[in-house]
Each structure stands twice: as structure tokens, then as C-alpha cells.
Design a protein around this motif. Structure first.
Motif, PDB file in Angstrom:
ATOM      1  N   PRO A  52       0.828  -1.207   0.000  1.00 44.22           N
ATOM      2  CA  PRO A  52       0.000   0.000   0.000  1.00 44.22           C
ATOM      3  C   PRO A  52       0.860   1.253   0.000  1.00 44.22           C
ATOM      4  O   PRO A  52       2.035   1.222   0.380  1.00 44.22           O
ATOM      5  N   VAL A  53       0.287   2.347  -0.451  1.00 47.00           N
ATOM      6  CA  VAL A  53       0.969   3.641  -0.386  1.00 47.00           C
ATOM      7  C   VAL A  53       0.791   4.184   1.023  1.00 47.00           C
ATOM      8  O   VAL A  53      -0.332   4.438   1.469  1.00 47.00           O
ATOM      9  N   ARG A  54       1.878   4.345   1.735  1.00 50.48           N
ATOM     10  CA  ARG A  54       1.816   4.791   3.131  1.00 50.48           C
ATOM     11  C   ARG A  54       2.017   6.292   3.225  1.00 50.48           C
ATOM     12  O   ARG A  54       2.539   6.926   2.308  1.00 50.48           O
ATOM     13  N   GLN A  55       1.625   6.842   4.349  1.00 48.37           N
ATOM     14  CA  GLN A  55       1.785   8.265   4.592  1.00 48.37           C
ATOM     15  C   GLN A  55       2.958   8.564   5.507  1.00 48.37           C
ATOM     16  O   GLN A  55       3.325   9.721   5.694  1.00 48.37           O
ATOM     17  N   ARG A  60       5.150  12.759  -0.440  1.00 45.83           N
ATOM     18  CA  ARG A  60       4.083  11.922  -1.002  1.00 45.83           C
ATOM     19  C   ARG A  60       4.560  11.174  -2.238  1.00 45.83           C
ATOM     20  O   ARG A  60       4.269   9.991  -2.426  1.00 45.83           O
ATOM     21  N   HIS A  61       5.307  11.865  -3.102  1.00 39.85           N
ATOM     22  CA  HIS A  61       5.774  11.212  -4.320  1.00 39.85           C
ATOM     23  C   HIS A  61       6.695  10.029  -4.005  1.00 39.85           C
ATOM     24  O   HIS A  61       6.633   8.993  -4.672  1.00 39.85           O
ATOM     25  N   SER A  62       7.539  10.173  -2.999  1.00 42.96           N
ATOM     26  CA  SER A  62       8.460   9.076  -2.680  1.00 42.96           C
ATOM     27  C   SER A  62       7.693   7.862  -2.160  1.00 42.96           C
ATOM     28  O   SER A  62       8.036   6.718  -2.484  1.00 42.96           O
ATOM     29  N   PHE A  63       6.655   8.084  -1.371  1.00 37.64           N
ATOM     30  CA  PHE A  63       5.840   6.962  -0.904  1.00 37.64           C
ATOM     31  C   PHE A  63       5.131   6.280  -2.075  1.00 37.64           C
ATOM     32  O   PHE A  63       5.071   5.055  -2.166  1.00 37.64           O
ATOM     33  N   GLU A  64       4.585   7.089  -2.984  1.00 37.04           N
ATOM     34  CA  GLU A  64       3.851   6.524  -4.122  1.00 37.04           C
ATOM     35  C   GLU A  64       4.773   5.749  -5.054  1.00 37.04           C
ATOM     36  O   GLU A  64       4.460   4.625  -5.472  1.00 37.04           O
ATOM     37  N   ILE A  65       5.921   6.335  -5.388  1.00 34.41           N
ATOM     38  CA  ILE A  65       6.835   5.685  -6.320  1.00 34.41           C
ATOM     39  C   ILE A  65       7.468   4.462  -5.673  1.00 34.41           C
ATOM     40  O   ILE A  65       7.652   3.422  -6.326  1.00 34.41           O
TER      41      ILE A  65
END
Length: 289
Positions: free
Chosen positions: A91-94, A209-214
Motif C-alpha cells: 500500500p501507499v503509506r503516509q 508523497r511522491h516518494s511513498f507513491e513511487i
């Protein structure tokens, strides 16, 4: 990565990261819950299925390959290590994991910025002597020049994590550049050991946010730390030992470095605090996914 002295001071980096609205990890923060782990108190964990916060790692040899735009994982890669079945993406974490839960009296040792042929072999030898596993968050430009050390890590059952290619301040980068930094590093690791990293750690502990998503798109979970040895400041091996032992506890993740400057103090400290932790009944484990 250049030398152990960052272009801007550590405090300035953290202030800048905060101003940019990113997540800067700190050991006192609460952690997300992580699932199952190998390793029990007093036993060595099974081989697996993270700098962060310090200055940049030492520069690679002059012949090190330049970072190139990476299409890693954007298209099927069948030229090497073909996957037998698709891997479920995390999952994409925060926020990153800051500690582990449900592992009893076990701790995780992590080493950032390498591999460095001057220090990594000694750290591997100490871990091997005590039959312990650790997590090595490698920088791509160091890994590309030291693939033999990546293979030695994998052969010994250590977890190899992704610490970007060149140790940049991630919130300053465009998303495409973050993908290049992470994707190129994962590609080097996968080519060397046949498996891509499942964990990553943002340089300086500066996430966005971008680093978590990528990271999630590349199949990786974000791992931070609970105890920062600040070994990059070269405070003396005794101080490093004291910080680890004072911060020891169930689920603690310890941040150290095996590159990025003179890491002889880190090597010496590990030889002292690792047997002390084991004597106190702590297991040394690695995260499993």
C-alpha cells in the motif's frame, strides 16, 4: 553522494524538509504496525524471503556509471531474473515504519550509504561471527561499483534495501527524478542478486508523497529508524556503543552507516555492542514480507 560533509548542514536539511511539507522521521514518533518477522530472542533469524539521516555517502570511483532515466518496472523485464508470478504491490503509506511490533525482544540493525569496500566487509564479518542478519540500505552508485559485496550480503541472508542512487534531498526532486533514483538502484540490486529490494529509506529521512507513491509502485515499503547512532558525526566508538545500548528495546531499529566517510568507529562499535545486545537477551532480526 560526495563526501561525509553534506553541502548543507544536517539541521538545515531538516528545516528545509519541514518547510517543504515532507515527513522527516524521528525516533520518538509512533510507528505503523508491521506484520510478521523472523527471529526470536536469542536466536538468529532465517534469511529474508532499512540515511537515512546522516550526511551523503562517500563518492564512488571516478568510473562509476552516471544515473540515467530509468524505465524500471514500467515495462516487463525478461532479460534477467524473470518473476515466476506477479508480486503484490504494498500500500501507499503516509509515513515510514519507525519500529517493529510483535517481535518480542528483537531489534533490527541497519546500515546506510554503502557498500564500501573499506568498511562493509568488516561489518559483514562481525555479523557472520555472531550469526546475525541486518538491513543494508545501499546507494546505487556505490552498489554499481561493488556488486560482489551485494552478493555477499545476499549470500549471508541480509536484507538489501534501496537508499536512492546519489543520496539527494528527495523533496527537491521532480517525481521523474525520484523514479530514476529509486528505479536505477533497484535495477542494480536485482541484476546483482536476482531479487529487487522490498524496503527503501529516504536520504536524510526526508520523505514526501511522491516518494511513498513511487516506492510502492516499485514494490517497496518505507523503513525508518528508532535509534540514530549519529555515527556520521564520528563521535567515538564508545559514544556509538552507548547510544545503541541506551536505546535498546523490543522492536527498535538502529541506524548506522557503512559508508559516507570514515566509518572505522562504526565498525569498532558494532564489534562491542552486538555481543552486548545478545548477552542481554535481545534477538537481532530483519523485517520479512
Amino acid at each position: 553522494m560526495k563526501n561525509d560533509q553534506p553541502l548543507i548542514g544536517r539541521r538545515s536539511v531538516l528545516r528545509l524538509a519541514a518547510a517543504l511539507g515532507v515527513t522527516v522521521t524521528a525516533g520518538a514518533l509512533a510507528a505503523d504496525r508491521l506484520g510478521a518477522f523472523d527471529g526470536a530472542p536469542g536466536t538468529a533469524p532465517a534469511p529474508p524471503a532499512p540515511s537515512g539521516a546522516a550526511g551523503p555517502a562517500a563518492g564512488p570511483p571516478a568510473s562509476a556509471p552516471r544515473l540515467r532515466p530509468s524505465a524500471y518496472r514500467l515495462q516487463p523485464m525478461t532479460a534477467y531474473a524473470p518473476a515466476t508470478r506477479p508480486r503484490a504491490l504494498p500500500p501507499v503509506r503516509q509515513r515510514p515504519f519507525l519500529s517493529l511490533t510483535g517481535v518480542g525482544r528483537s531489534m533490527v540493525l541497519t546500515f546506510d550509504d554503502g557498500p564500501d569496500p573499506r568498511y562493509t566487509p568488516d561489518i559483514l564479518a562481525t555479523l557472520r561471527r555472531h550469526d546475525c542478519r541486518a538491513v543494508f540500505f545501499v546507494c546505487g552508485e556505490m552498489a554499481a561499483e561493488n556488486r560482489d559485496l551485494l552478493r555477499e550480503m545476499a549470500d549471508d541472508g541480509h536484507v538489501i534495501g534501496n537508499h536512492s542512487w546519489s543520496h539527494p534531498l528527495v523533496p527537491r526532486l521532480r517525481p521523474s527524478r525520484i523514479r530514476d533514483e529509486l528505479g536505477s538502484t533497484s535495477e542494480v540490486v536485482e541484476r546483482a542478486v536476482g531479487a529487487a529490494p522490498l524496503w527503501y529509506r529516504a536520504p536524510y529521512g526526508a520523505w514526501n508523497r511522491h516518494s511513498f507513491e513511487i516506492g510502492a509502485e516499485l514494490g517497496m515499503e518505507p523503513l525508518a529508524w528508532s535509534v540514530d547512532t549519529l555515527d556520521w558525526k564520528e563521535p567515538g566508538s564508545g559514544t556509538i556503543v552507548r547510544r545503541v545500548l541506551d536505546g535498546a528495546g523490543p522492536g527498535v531499529i538502529v541506524l548506522s552507516h557503512d559508508a559516507g566517510g570514515d566509518r572505522s568507529q562504526s565498525v569498532t562499535a558494532l564489534r562491542r555492542y552486538l555481543p552486548a545486545l545478545l548477552a542481554e537477551g535481545y534477538g537481532i532480526t530483519v523485517p520479512r514480507r
